[in-house]
Design an enzyme around this catalytic site. Structure first.
Site, short mmCIF file in Angstrom:
data_model
loop_
_atom_site.label_atom_id
_atom_site.label_comp_id
_atom_site.label_asym_id
_atom_site.label_seq_id
_atom_site.Cartn_x
_atom_site.Cartn_y
_atom_site.Cartn_z
N ARG A 36 -11.79 -16.23 -10.41
CA ARG A 36 -12.71 -15.08 -10.43
C ARG A 36 -14.12 -15.49 -10.02
O ARG A 36 -14.85 -14.71 -9.43
CB ARG A 36 -12.67 -14.41 -11.82
CG ARG A 36 -13.12 -15.29 -12.94
CD ARG A 36 -12.66 -14.80 -14.31
NE ARG A 36 -11.25 -15.10 -14.56
CZ ARG A 36 -10.59 -14.78 -15.67
NH1 ARG A 36 -11.20 -14.12 -16.64
NH2 ARG A 36 -9.32 -15.09 -15.82
N GLU A 49 -11.45 -20.04 -12.97
CA GLU A 49 -12.29 -20.35 -11.82
C GLU A 49 -12.06 -19.42 -10.63
O GLU A 49 -12.97 -19.25 -9.82
CB GLU A 49 -12.06 -21.81 -11.39
CG GLU A 49 -10.88 -22.06 -10.43
CD GLU A 49 -9.53 -21.72 -11.02
OE1 GLU A 49 -9.41 -21.63 -12.25
OE2 GLU A 49 -8.57 -21.51 -10.25
N LYS A 66 -6.14 -28.36 -17.75
CA LYS A 66 -4.80 -27.83 -18.00
C LYS A 66 -3.90 -28.91 -18.59
O LYS A 66 -4.11 -30.09 -18.34
CB LYS A 66 -4.18 -27.38 -16.67
CG LYS A 66 -4.75 -26.10 -16.10
CD LYS A 66 -3.97 -25.69 -14.86
CE LYS A 66 -4.55 -24.41 -14.26
NZ LYS A 66 -4.40 -23.24 -15.14
N ASP A 93 -2.41 -22.76 -5.80
CA ASP A 93 -3.43 -21.83 -6.29
C ASP A 93 -4.30 -21.28 -5.16
O ASP A 93 -5.33 -20.66 -5.39
CB ASP A 93 -4.28 -22.53 -7.36
CG ASP A 93 -4.87 -21.54 -8.37
OD1 ASP A 93 -4.37 -20.41 -8.44
OD2 ASP A 93 -5.82 -21.93 -9.07
N ASP A 125 -5.95 -26.65 -8.74
CA ASP A 125 -6.62 -26.19 -9.96
C ASP A 125 -6.23 -27.07 -11.14
O ASP A 125 -5.19 -26.87 -11.75
CB ASP A 125 -6.24 -24.72 -10.22
CG ASP A 125 -6.91 -24.16 -11.46
OD1 ASP A 125 -7.84 -24.82 -11.99
OD2 ASP A 125 -6.52 -23.05 -11.90
N LYS A 173 -8.23 -15.86 -2.74
CA LYS A 173 -8.56 -17.03 -3.57
C LYS A 173 -7.90 -18.26 -2.97
O LYS A 173 -6.69 -18.30 -2.81
CB LYS A 173 -8.07 -16.82 -5.01
CG LYS A 173 -8.11 -18.10 -5.87
CD LYS A 173 -7.59 -17.85 -7.30
CE LYS A 173 -7.49 -19.17 -8.09
NZ LYS A 173 -6.96 -18.99 -9.46
N ASP A 232 -11.45 -23.17 -16.41
CA ASP A 232 -10.13 -22.89 -15.82
C ASP A 232 -10.02 -21.43 -15.37
O ASP A 232 -9.07 -21.06 -14.69
CB ASP A 232 -9.04 -23.23 -16.84
CG ASP A 232 -7.66 -23.31 -16.20
OD1 ASP A 232 -7.57 -23.39 -14.96
OD2 ASP A 232 -6.67 -23.31 -16.97
N1 BES Z 1 -4.63 -20.50 -11.29
C1 BES Z 1 -4.58 -20.10 -12.63
C2 BES Z 1 -3.59 -18.99 -12.89
C3 BES Z 1 -2.15 -19.35 -12.66
C4 BES Z 1 -1.38 -19.84 -13.71
C5 BES Z 1 -1.56 -19.15 -11.45
C6 BES Z 1 -0.05 -20.16 -13.49
C7 BES Z 1 -0.24 -19.46 -11.23
C8 BES Z 1 0.51 -19.97 -12.25
C9 BES Z 1 -5.96 -19.61 -13.06
O1 BES Z 1 -7.04 -20.23 -12.46
C10 BES Z 1 -6.07 -19.88 -14.52
O2 BES Z 1 -6.09 -21.02 -14.88
N2 BES Z 1 -6.14 -18.84 -15.32
C11 BES Z 1 -6.24 -18.97 -16.72
C12 BES Z 1 -7.31 -18.03 -17.20
C13 BES Z 1 -7.72 -18.25 -18.62
C14 BES Z 1 -8.46 -19.58 -18.75
C15 BES Z 1 -8.63 -17.11 -19.04
C16 BES Z 1 -4.88 -18.61 -17.30
O3 BES Z 1 -4.21 -17.74 -16.77
O4 BES Z 1 -4.48 -19.25 -18.26
ZN ZN Z 2 -6.67 -21.02 -10.60
MN MN Z 3 -7.60 -22.02 -13.45
#
Ligand code: BES
Ligand code: ZN
Ligand code: MN
Length: 498
Positions: A350, A348, A276, A287, A269, A264, A346
């Site tokens: 996946r 994204e 966010k 990210d 992000d 990824k 968010d």
């Molecule tokens: N890049 C983030 C996950 C992340 C969070 C990585 C903190 C490193 C530190 C990912 O894209 C994300 O935003 N995931 C969300 C998913 C949710 C919207 C289902 C999350 O983990 O909150």
């Molecule tokens: Zn992300």
């Molecule tokens: Mn995200």
């Protein structure tokens, strides 16, 4: 990386004028060879004064000793030296590097009273020195800001004095390739997103051609033609364009199916329209930790000319938000033909991996695919920052990864997959949605990925907690850890090279 020490191996010899002398001592005291080194006697006398017993990572220092031209004498404890495993030697190297401070030149005497120190062990120690010495300081313009006039101009020169320097030197070439891969991954993750977007990341990857890696870069037009609507949907809110980089190292037998690593690479992000919160958003420059690990791994394997055929694929996009950005509720069609209702922009990573995994599988029919991604905050809720989450459809692959994790201490912990979780991403309006309910967020993300891998042996490593911001330790003081490079190099080395 301008702070990278130079490392040489040599037989026991008197340390150069003005250098720092580091002596490794274990709980059995000093070996005859170590004791025979001139400044060792002074240290030996300091041991009882400092209550130094050789305990692992303990330290004694003697400053500007009379009768020598040396800056400092340091003894570092190796504990029960003959019991140290690879990671123990690596940590010891890290501890030693911490004692260098502003030295220009260091002589390390490495000999233990128990068993002879092998070339491999000396090399692990050297690797620990290199990993610990890394810092990301390219944007600090005031290196010499007045508080330390003795800041070295040049990287420290380290000579490791050991019984078999020839063996160490030989083994060091391969290990240095891996360390360079780790440091490359750290550099990429530490780089801010204004400097490193998808296009710039792809350009950094193209530099691997110098090592014999074949690099192909796909831009939007080709991705559109391939039907990668899932990845492109994420990219459409950013003016910076999207790329897929395909790296190939063909060190294996001709016609052998390759092993594949997929990363990824969200260079920033914001969350997109499902934006966010401001607090901590700066961390999302990291990210792309999965893509950085894949790039670092390809560097490592090519630089040490690994006898294996490998494909590395990274999906590079910026998840930004402008008037073109995708909206919650949008439905996109992935390269697989499966449709996805994007309920949260968010989630994204996946969406990027769905197309990257499908493309990898479709084009290369690999022996296995391992993807790495800073995929969910939920994996940190589950595991903290000391283990990456491991999800797999294949027990053998999972077991091998777990063992490689133990050996390198880039540890992984297996998490469940199953039909009950899978059905949580069924959607009313499309084949699936990109989020599930409130619970098991890391598992749901993994289930989503699994819909794009068919029956190919596959593992997903959720490295959100381990790639960046993890507690610093003996071998890493930087925000970015380079997690995954040593782990996967070890996996390949132990099982997939001829
Ligand atoms: N890049 C983030 C996950 C992340 C969070 C990585 C903190 C490193 C530190 C990912 O894209 C994300 O935003 N995931 C969300 C998913 C949710 C919207 C289902 C999350 O983990 O909150
Ligand atoms: Zn992300
Ligand atoms: Mn995200």
């Amino acid at each position: 990386m301008n702070s990278r020490p130079s490392i040489a191996f040599a037989k026991f010899a008197a340390p150069k004028k003005g250098s720092v002398f580091v002596l490794v001592a274990d709980e059995g005291g000093l070996s005859d060879a170590a004791r025979a080194c001139d400044p060792a006697k002074t240290l030996d006398r300091a041991f009882p004064v400092a209550d130094f017993t050789g305990k692992f990572a303990s330290l004694v220092e003697v400053l500007a000793p009379e009768g020598t031209s040396l800056e400092r004498l340091v003894a570092v404890g190796a504990g029960k030296g003959s019991n140290l495993d690879d990671y123990g030697w690596l940590k010891l190297g890290g501890t030693i590097a911490a004692s260098f401070r502003k030295a220009n030149e260091v002589a390390v005497v490495l000999d233990l009273p128990g068993a002879a120190v092998s070339g491999r062990q000396a090399v692990q120690l050297a690797a620990g020195i290199l990993l610990r010495s890394y810092s990301f300081d390219k944007y600090k313009t005031k290196k010499n800001n007045g508080d330390d006039k003795r800041e070295p101009k040049k990287p420290v020169k380290v000579t490791i004095h050991t019984a078999d320097p020839a063996a160490a030197k030989k083994a060091f070439a391969d290990e240095a390739a891996v360390i360079d891969g780790v440091l490359l991954a750290r550099d990429l993750v530490n780089e801010p997103a204004n400097v490193l977007g998808p296009v710039e990341f792809a350009a950094r990857i193209a530099e691997l051609e110098a090592l014999g890696v074949t690099v192909e870069i796909l831009a939007e037009k080709e991705m559109k033609k391939l039907g990668m609507g899932s990845l492109l949907g994420v990219a459409q809110g950013s003016p910076r364009g999207a790329r897929i980089a395909v790296m190939r190292w063909d060190g294996g037998k001709a016609k052998e199916s390759p092993v594949a690593f997929v990363g990824k690479g969200v260079t920033f992000d914001t969350g997109g329209n499902s934006i966010k919160p401001a607090s901590g958003m700066e961390d999302m420059k990291g990210d792309m930790g999965g893509a950085a690990a894949v790039t670092g791994l390809m560097h490592a394997l090519a630089a040490r000319k690994a006898k294996v055929s490998v494909v590395g694929i990274v999906g590079l996009v910026e998840n930004a938000v402008d008037g073109h950005a995708q909206r919650p509720g949008d439905i996109v069609t992935s390269m697989s033909g499966q449709t996805i209702e994007v309920l949260n922009t968010d989630a994204e990573g996946r969406l990027v991996l769905a197309d990257a995994l499908w493309y990898c599988n479709d084009r290369f029919q690999p022996k296995f695919m391992i993807n790495l991604a800073t995929l969910t905050g939920a994996i940190m809720v589950a595991l903290g920052q000391h283990y990456a989450g491991l999800f797999s459809n294949n027990d053998e692959l999972a077991d091998r990864l777990t063992a490689a994790g133990q050996a390198t201490q880039e540890r992984v912990w297996r998490m469940p997959l199953g039909a009950e979780y899978d059905k949580l991403i069924d959607s009313k309006n499309a084949d699936m949605k990109n989020i599930g309910g409130r619970h098991g967020g890391a598992i749901i993300a993994a289930q989503f990925l699994q819909r794009f891998v068919k029956d190919t042996p596959w593992a997903h490593l959720d490295i959100a907690g381990t790639a960046m911001g993890a507690p610093s330790n003996e071998i890493n003081q930087s925000w970015a850890s380079g997690f995954g490079v040593r782990l996967l190099d070890r996996l390949v080395r132990d099982h997939y090279e001829q």
